[in-house]
Motif scaffolding. Structure first.
Motif, PDB file in Angstrom:
ATOM      1  N   LEU A  15       0.836  -1.198   0.000  1.00 38.25           N
ATOM      2  CA  LEU A  15       0.000   0.000   0.000  1.00 38.25           C
ATOM      3  C   LEU A  15       0.872   1.250   0.000  1.00 38.25           C
ATOM      4  O   LEU A  15       0.642   2.169  -0.796  1.00 38.25           O
ATOM      5  N   LEU A  19       0.942   4.223  -2.821  1.00 35.35           N
ATOM      6  CA  LEU A  19       0.687   5.636  -2.531  1.00 35.35           C
ATOM      7  C   LEU A  19       1.862   6.511  -2.986  1.00 35.35           C
ATOM      8  O   LEU A  19       1.649   7.603  -3.518  1.00 35.35           O
ATOM      9  N   TYR A 113      -8.435   1.324   1.926  1.00 32.40           N
ATOM     10  CA  TYR A 113      -7.133   1.166   1.259  1.00 32.40           C
ATOM     11  C   TYR A 113      -6.978  -0.236   0.675  1.00 32.40           C
ATOM     12  O   TYR A 113      -6.209  -0.456  -0.254  1.00 32.40           O
ATOM     13  N   PRO A 143      -3.926   1.422   7.567  1.00 28.73           N
ATOM     14  CA  PRO A 143      -3.134   1.090   6.370  1.00 28.73           C
ATOM     15  C   PRO A 143      -2.857  -0.416   6.271  1.00 28.73           C
ATOM     16  O   PRO A 143      -1.708  -0.857   6.287  1.00 28.73           O
TER      17      PRO A 143
END
Length: 177
Positions: A15, A19, A113, A143
């Motif tokens: 993740l 990002l 997410y 997250p």
């Protein structure tokens, strides 16, 4: 050591890489593992923004999977929500095995997410419109682990969701009553 809530799909590191690739600036608060919003909130008392809670559901006719992300302080009436979004037969929480298979996270770590793990776009994403229209500096979610909370601007959050290939279905809780 933080426990990883993800299964065989992308976790926190994946993740974070995604990002960075999207040039999205984040703010992450590390905290002890939490399994409810109530136990998480004392660790986030100094942030500026809206904190989310998430429900992973299926409709009762087994035609679809739904992820609802709403403000942490919103009461959620599943019957009213189902009517509002047109879920066939109503909504109920989905089994953890489906959650792990589709989003790659366990219960207690559900997060929007995780949509980046739903490459087949099987999950319909419902978002509390207040995250976007409420004037929040940042919006915060786990997250992929329940030992941290990551925030970003509402605009960057929409950019992230769009990059996952998911459509955002806005839900106005103020109008639902």
């Amino acid at each position: 050591m933080a426990s990883e809530c993800s299964s065989t799909k992308g976790g926190r590191k994946e993740l974070e890489n995604e990002l960075k690739k999207l040039d999205i600036e984040t703010l992450t608060i590390e905290h002890p593992e939490v399994f409810t919003v109530e136990t998480m909130m004392p660790h986030l008392k100094d942030i500026s923004g809206a904190v989310g809670k998430n429900l992973f559901m299926k409709d009762k006719k087994k035609k679809g999977l739904w992820l609802l992300t709403c403000r942490h302080d919103r009461p959620v009436n599943l019957a009213t929500l189902a009517k509002t979004v047109g879920a066939p037969g109503g909504l109920r929480l989905a089994d953890e095995s489906i959650l792990k298979d589709k989003l790659g996270v366990a219960q207690g770590c559900v997060t929007p997410y995780a949509l980046f793990n739903d490459e087949s776009n099987d999950v319909k994403f419902l978002l509390d419109s207040d995250f976007i229209t409420g004037g929040h500096e940042r919006v915060f979610f786990h997250p992929m682990v329940n030992s941290a909370t990551t925030g970003m601007s509402p605009e960057d959050f929409l950019k992230f969701v769009k990059e996952t290939g998911h459509e955002v279905v806005m839900v106005n809780f103020e109008e639902m009553g």
